[in-house]
Scaffold this active site. Structure first.
Site, PDB file in Angstrom:
ATOM      1  N   TYR A   1      32.092 -28.291   3.889  1.00 31.00           N
ATOM      2  CA  TYR A   1      32.341 -27.825   4.578  1.00 31.00           C
ATOM      3  C   TYR A   1      33.513 -26.338   3.950  1.00 31.00           C
ATOM      4  O   TYR A   1      34.411 -27.411   3.095  1.00 31.00           O
ATOM      5  CB  TYR A   1      33.087 -27.829   6.294  1.00 31.00           C
ATOM      6  CG  TYR A   1      31.929 -27.360   6.693  1.00 31.00           C
ATOM      7  CD1 TYR A   1      32.045 -26.158   7.364  1.00 31.00           C
ATOM      8  CD2 TYR A   1      32.047 -28.421   8.487  1.00 31.00           C
ATOM      9  CE1 TYR A   1      31.163 -25.378   8.818  1.00 31.00           C
ATOM     10  CE2 TYR A   1      31.368 -28.194   9.437  1.00 31.00           C
ATOM     11  CZ  TYR A   1      30.726 -26.845   9.915  1.00 31.00           C
ATOM     12  OH  TYR A   1      30.428 -26.232  10.704  1.00 31.00           O
TER      13      TYR A   1
ATOM     14  N   GLU B   1      35.979 -24.025   4.745  1.00 28.39           N
ATOM     15  CA  GLU B   1      36.314 -23.656   5.424  1.00 28.39           C
ATOM     16  C   GLU B   1      37.178 -22.170   4.054  1.00 28.39           C
ATOM     17  O   GLU B   1      38.259 -23.435   3.841  1.00 28.39           O
ATOM     18  CB  GLU B   1      36.889 -23.436   6.400  1.00 28.39           C
ATOM     19  CG  GLU B   1      36.141 -23.055   7.645  1.00 28.39           C
ATOM     20  CD  GLU B   1      35.555 -24.492   7.867  1.00 28.39           C
ATOM     21  OE1 GLU B   1      35.407 -25.325   7.450  1.00 28.39           O
ATOM     22  OE2 GLU B   1      35.331 -24.960   9.575  1.00 28.39           O
TER      23      GLU B   1
ATOM     24  N   ASP C   1      25.908   1.368   1.788  1.00 32.60           N
ATOM     25  CA  ASP C   1      25.832   0.130   2.041  1.00 32.60           C
ATOM     26  C   ASP C   1      24.299   0.190   1.159  1.00 32.60           C
ATOM     27  O   ASP C   1      23.474   1.044   1.601  1.00 32.60           O
ATOM     28  CB  ASP C   1      25.485  -0.378   3.790  1.00 32.60           C
ATOM     29  CG  ASP C   1      24.258  -0.821   3.907  1.00 32.60           C
ATOM     30  OD1 ASP C   1      24.464  -1.744   3.189  1.00 32.60           O
ATOM     31  OD2 ASP C   1      24.455  -1.713   5.163  1.00 32.60           O
TER      32      ASP C   1
ATOM     33  N   THR D   1      22.909  -6.946   1.081  1.00 34.68           N
ATOM     34  CA  THR D   1      22.777  -7.704   1.333  1.00 34.68           C
ATOM     35  C   THR D   1      22.588  -8.159  -0.353  1.00 34.68           C
ATOM     36  O   THR D   1      21.617  -7.726  -1.282  1.00 34.68           O
ATOM     37  CB  THR D   1      21.450  -7.817   2.425  1.00 34.68           C
ATOM     38  OG1 THR D   1      20.781  -6.629   1.600  1.00 34.68           O
ATOM     39  CG2 THR D   1      22.040  -7.625   3.781  1.00 34.68           C
TER      40      THR D   1
ATOM     41  N   LYS E   1      17.515  -8.421  -0.944  1.00 34.37           N
ATOM     42  CA  LYS E   1      15.918  -7.020  -0.903  1.00 34.37           C
ATOM     43  C   LYS E   1      15.991  -6.761  -2.355  1.00 34.37           C
ATOM     44  O   LYS E   1      14.861  -7.851  -2.282  1.00 34.37           O
ATOM     45  CB  LYS E   1      16.798  -6.181  -0.082  1.00 34.37           C
ATOM     46  CG  LYS E   1      17.464  -6.382   1.463  1.00 34.37           C
ATOM     47  CD  LYS E   1      17.447  -5.458   1.881  1.00 34.37           C
ATOM     48  CE  LYS E   1      17.166  -5.270   3.175  1.00 34.37           C
ATOM     49  NZ  LYS E   1      19.107  -5.842   3.779  1.00 34.37           N
TER      50      LYS E   1
ATOM     51  N   ARG F   1      18.993 -15.287   1.055  1.00 36.33           N
ATOM     52  CA  ARG F   1      19.446 -13.914   2.474  1.00 36.33           C
ATOM     53  C   ARG F   1      21.052 -14.241   1.806  1.00 36.33           C
ATOM     54  O   ARG F   1      21.015 -15.490   1.636  1.00 36.33           O
ATOM     55  CB  ARG F   1      19.115 -14.397   3.528  1.00 36.33           C
ATOM     56  CG  ARG F   1      16.938 -14.998   3.451  1.00 36.33           C
ATOM     57  CD  ARG F   1      17.065 -14.957   5.049  1.00 36.33           C
ATOM     58  NE  ARG F   1      17.228 -13.080   5.518  1.00 36.33           N
ATOM     59  CZ  ARG F   1      16.057 -12.344   4.883  1.00 36.33           C
ATOM     60  NH1 ARG F   1      14.447 -13.331   4.639  1.00 36.33           N
ATOM     61  NH2 ARG F   1      15.528 -11.315   5.501  1.00 36.33           N
TER      62      ARG F   1
HETATM   63  N1  DSN Z   1      15.813  -5.535   8.319  1.00 40.78           N
HETATM   64  C1  DSN Z   1      16.695  -4.766   7.215  1.00 40.78           C
HETATM   65  C2  DSN Z   1      15.525  -3.818   6.982  1.00 40.78           C
HETATM   66  O1  DSN Z   1      13.924  -3.949   6.803  1.00 40.78           O
HETATM   67  O2  DSN Z   1      15.571  -2.445   6.383  1.00 40.78           O
HETATM   68  C3  DSN Z   1      17.439  -3.972   7.210  1.00 40.78           C
HETATM   69  O3  DSN Z   1      18.728  -5.020   8.063  1.00 40.78           O
END
Ligand code: DSN
Length: 440
Positions: A51, A53, A197, A223, A226, A232
């Site tokens: 943990y 925090e 974003d 994120t 991708k 993730r």
């Molecule tokens: N789920 C993602 C996507 O497929 O674009 C976005 O959050």
């Protein structure tokens, strides 16, 4: 996974089944990827047990010397890779990451977000009325022009009228290059913060396969799983421009994450983000990212030649959006048929879609994951041919408009489609082809 196998054979079997599935299909959901073995190993370390925090050197619990080093390393690598002075690496997911920015900058129920409508390629967290971003803040949504391109005149007009506090650019289903400089001009004109974003394109951005928003915007979110190909997780970054506007912007975002939205970060995830950032700084990653775009362009050309209606006419990045109305097949039907044929993508709304999100008129597909597997431009011919052959099986399958009829149709279709001989045969061909490409 010997311990897992012994202790919980059910979960072990499920993990192995998923591994097999991922290996045998064309994984074409544009937001998915195969992360490296090093990243997967890092996720499975004892860092999971801690943990932490707070932030490095200022934690609420003892025993965080290693966690501090991990987090500092992740921050430093992100700062260097993206060219930003400030990074928060703790947001557990993309939705929390954007919510943290709103919480840091806006007064609840009063502050106004202006983002691209979900139906036109925006994300839920860009002000969609049913999401927290649209429920706890005011929101207005821009759309695209008749060619499915960003319409900067209309965006400027809306911004002048609505006077948003934050303009969001960066999308989940926009196949074209984003002109961040044009957004910056509009944001400056109305005195709004500009948030990019770049969750979908961050891997392309760090490799120079898509222009960077960093010189133009105040805040960049992404994120990490991708095109960046990590675990993730998420990064929230403040640019020089953002800090100049508000030197406390970083601190405000830190506070929005904890205590605002989260407790302890996931240190194993932070460490895995650090690993992915190291990998993304390598020349091989640059090559990989450019190949994603080359593959996407090659695939778009093949699909165009087969008469598919590509939204905006093609692709400049990693993704392709197909409007299936001219084929008289619903996106949900198409996506399921393609899955039987071993081609995994997602149903998706298209601009001005007359259909609801669960039964939209289009499909969205992309090349990040198949490029990780090693597919090249020449392979896109084959991929397009399979997509065409699979969709031929369901073309001109009118989709009932009536809700009850639709339900009955869908139930029957789901049980019939898995028995379609042609689709099953394509699935076998895809499998024979894909198992030759190694998976991390
Ligand atoms: N789920 C993602 C996507 O497929 O674009 C976005 O959050």
């Amino acid at each position: 996974m010997n311990n897992l196998k012994k202790i919980d054979p059910d979960i072990y079997d499920l993990v192995k089944a998923e591994e097999k599935r991922q290996k045998e299909v064309l994984e074409m959901i544009p937001s998915e990827n195969y992360t490296s073995t090093a990243v997967l190993e890092t996720l499975g370390t004892v860092l999971n047990n801690k943990y932490s925090e707070g932030y490095p050197k200022k934690r609420y619990y003892q025993g965080n010397a290693v966690a501090d080093s991990v987090e500092i390393l992740a921050q430093e690598r992100a700062q260097k890779l993206f060219g930003v002075p400030y990074v928060n690496v703790q947001a557990l997911s993309g939705s929390v990451m954007n919510l943290a920015v709103y919480l840091a900058l806006l007064e609840p129920f009063k502050g106004k977000i202006m983002g691209l409508s979900l139906q036109f390629g925006g994300h839920l967290t860009h002000g969609y009325p049913a999401s927290a971003s649209g429920k706890f803040f005011q929101s207005v949504q821009y759309t695209l022009d008749e060619n499915a391109r960003l319409d900067f005149d209309a965006i400027e007009k809306m911004a002048m009228k609505e006077r948003p506090d934050i303009i969001v650019c960066g999308f989940t289903a926009y196949p074209r290059i984003i002109d961040f400089a044009k957004f910056a001009k509009i944001a400056e004109k109305v005195g709004a913060y500009l948030l990019a974003d770049i969750s979908h394109i961050s891997g392309l951005v760090v490799a120079g396969a898509h222009p960077s928003p960093v010189p133009h915007v105040d805040i960049v979110t992404t994120t990490t799983h991708k095109t960046l190909r990590g675990p993730r997780g998420a990064l929230i970054m403040v640019t020089e421009k953002g800090l100049k506007k508000d030197p406390d912007l970083g601190k405000k975002i830190d506070t929005a994450i904890i205590p605002g939205l989260q407790g302890g970060p996931h240190d194993n995830q932070t460490a895995a983000i650090a690993v992915c950032l190291l990998e993304a700084a390598k020349p091989s990653f640059k090559k990989y990212s450019h190949q994603i775009v080359s593959n996407s362009k090659a695939l778009a050309k093949e699909l165009n030649d087969y008469g598919f209606d590509l939204v905006s006419g093609g692709s400049d990045n990693h993704l392709i959006l197909i409007d299936l109305k001219n084929k008289n097949v619903n996106g949900a039907v198409a996506a399921l048929a393609l899955e039987v044929a071993g081609i995994v993508l997602n149903k998706n709304g298209v601009p001005n879609d007359p259909m609801p999100p669960f039964y939209p008129s289009g499909i969205r597909l992309g090349t990040p994951a198949i490029t990780t597997r090693g597919l090249k431009e020449k392979d896109m011919k084959k991929v397009a041919k399979w997509i065409k052959a699979a969709l031929d099986e369901v073309t001109d399958l009118p989709f009932p408009k009536d809700k009850e009829e639709r339900s009955a149709f869908w139930k029957k279709f789901k049980s019939d489609v898995v028995k379609n001989k042609k689709l099953v045969q394509i699935g076998q061909e895809v499998k024979t082809f894909m198992v030759k490409f190694p998976m991390p």
